[in-house]
Design an enzyme around this catalytic site. Structure first.
Site, PDB file in Angstrom:
ATOM      1  N   LYS A 154      45.434  53.233  43.244  1.00  0.00           N
ATOM      2  CA  LYS A 154      46.178  54.807  43.469  1.00  0.00           C
ATOM      3  C   LYS A 154      46.052  55.294  42.222  1.00  0.00           C
ATOM      4  O   LYS A 154      46.809  56.455  41.905  1.00  0.00           O
ATOM      5  CB  LYS A 154      47.595  54.453  43.994  1.00  0.00           C
ATOM      6  CG  LYS A 154      47.735  53.713  45.132  1.00  0.00           C
ATOM      7  CD  LYS A 154      49.500  53.543  45.447  1.00  0.00           C
ATOM      8  CE  LYS A 154      49.516  52.095  46.144  1.00  0.00           C
ATOM      9  NZ  LYS A 154      50.946  51.720  46.132  1.00  0.00           N
TER      10      LYS A 154
ATOM     11  N   HIS B 111      33.004  35.254  28.806  1.00  0.00           N
ATOM     12  CA  HIS B 111      33.792  34.400  29.834  1.00  0.00           C
ATOM     13  C   HIS B 111      34.103  33.191  29.317  1.00  0.00           C
ATOM     14  O   HIS B 111      33.655  31.927  29.521  1.00  0.00           O
ATOM     15  CB  HIS B 111      32.651  34.139  30.907  1.00  0.00           C
ATOM     16  CG  HIS B 111      33.132  33.667  32.253  1.00  0.00           C
ATOM     17  ND1 HIS B 111      34.490  33.180  32.462  1.00  0.00           N
ATOM     18  CD2 HIS B 111      32.772  33.641  33.356  1.00  0.00           C
ATOM     19  CE1 HIS B 111      34.797  32.908  33.469  1.00  0.00           C
ATOM     20  NE2 HIS B 111      33.691  32.875  34.368  1.00  0.00           N
TER      21      HIS B 111
HETATM   22  N1   CP Z   1      31.178  30.942  37.239  1.00  0.00           N
HETATM   23  C1   CP Z   1      31.886  31.986  37.547  1.00  0.00           C
HETATM   24  O1   CP Z   1      32.540  32.711  36.815  1.00  0.00           O
HETATM   25  O2   CP Z   1      31.896  32.112  39.097  1.00  0.00           O
HETATM   26  P1   CP Z   1      32.772  32.971  40.085  1.00  0.00           P
HETATM   27  O3   CP Z   1      32.267  34.258  39.631  1.00  0.00           O
HETATM   28  O4   CP Z   1      32.635  32.740  41.273  1.00  0.00           O
HETATM   29  O5   CP Z   1      34.114  33.128  39.526  1.00  0.00           O
END
Ligand code: CP
Length: 304
Positions: free
Chosen positions: A80, A129
């Site tokens: 939204k 990550h």
């Molecule tokens: N390795 C990993 O980040 O997998 P997903 O995208 O499934 O979370």
């Protein structure tokens, strides 16, 4: 307030401590069964995920805590027009810690600036990550018995592969680690990382062929070509099957090699490789739950 935005937010001694705790959680799971009772983890996933979101949720549930959240931006008020800042200020009223994934690089930093609870970066665009890296470090340490003195081959989409970027940042802090980067020219690792390696005098090379370097590797870290980060489909189609690991190619590698992949995979590892004892990508998946249990525990301790 302690957040985890980048893997370098953690000192090496803290990483060692997290891996030790995760090992203990595997060995004595029952001891931790109630350790987070009454606490709530928010999982805010503005991008798709299977492993990261579900392993965070499983981690909190395994420790007796609870979870809330959403699995796509479409199912939240982001659809939204709500800003990330307002979403974070709202959700931090409902939970004790937040794991978030977002397509924009830097979104977790922005979130951390307006959050009343710890923010964990569960993947930001093609950038970083860090919790996948904790999973990878745990797997390497359990499989190889060390995190130093290793030759690590990184293969595939090294440009957009955020797990690769965080893994290079982490492994470059251990002594006598060497990187062999295997990619087509278009998908080379970003310059800021190669500049960092040069500045620290860390040995690395960039090659296009996998076969010729396989015999020298301790770890082969395969990655998927990240379709969602490409500007045009034709480039993705041209590059997507550049590398396919097969049992025939693996015959060139040492018996002590470990094959890793953050998953999901598309075509880059043949399913025929899965039964090879050197393939540890599903071991990574299992480790991901325990190292995230350890991370949640340590970040919440700081808040007490
Ligand atoms: N390795 C990993 O980040 O997998 P997903 O995208 O499934 O979370």
């Amino acid at each position: 307030m302690r957040h985890l935005i980048d893997i370098t937010d953690l000192e090496l001694t803290e990483i060692d401590g997290l891996l030790d705790l995760a090992d203990d959680m595997i060995a004595h799971r029952e001891r931790y069964a109630d350790s987070q009772r009454g606490r709530i983890l928010g999982t805010l996933f503005f991008e798709p995920s299977t492993r990261t979101r579900l392993s965070f949720e499983s981690a909190m549930l395994t420790m007796g805590g609870n979870v809330l959240g959403f699995a796509s931006a479409d199912s939240s008020s982001t659809a939204k027009g709500e800003s990330l800042q307002d979403t974070i200020r709202t959700v931090s009223c409902y939970c004790d810690i937040i794991a978030m994934r977002h397509p924009k690089e830097g979104a977790p930093v922005a979130a951390s600036l307006c959050s009343d609870v710890p923010i964990i970066n569960a993947g930001d665009g093609g950038h970083n990550h860090p919790t996948q890296t904790l999973t990878d470090l745990m797997t390497i340490r359990r499989e190889m018995g060390r995190l130093d003195s290793l030759t690590i081959g990184l293969c595939g989409d090294l440009k957009f592969g955020r797990t690769v970027h965080s893994l290079i940042s982490a492994m470059s802090r251990y002594p006598n680690v060497r990187f062999v980067m295997i990619s087509p020219p278009e998908l080379r690792v970003p310059e800021y990382l190669t500049e960092m390696l040069r500045a620290k005098n860390i040995e690395f090379c960039e090659v296009e062929q996998m076969e010729s370097v396989l015999p020298e590797l301790d770890i082969l870290y395969m990655t998927r070509v990240q379709r969602e980060r490409f500007f045009n489909e034709a480039d993705y189609v041209r590059l997507k099957d550049t590398y396919v690991l097969t049992p025939e190619k693996l015959r060139l590698a040492d018996s002590r090699l470990r094959v890793m992949h953050p998953l999901p995979r598309v075509n880059e590892i043949s399913s025929k490789v899965d039964s090879d004892p050197r393939a540890v990508y599903f071991t990574q998946v299992r480790n991901g739950r325990y190292v995230r249990m350890a991370l949640i525990t340590r970040l919440l301790e700081v808040c007490e």
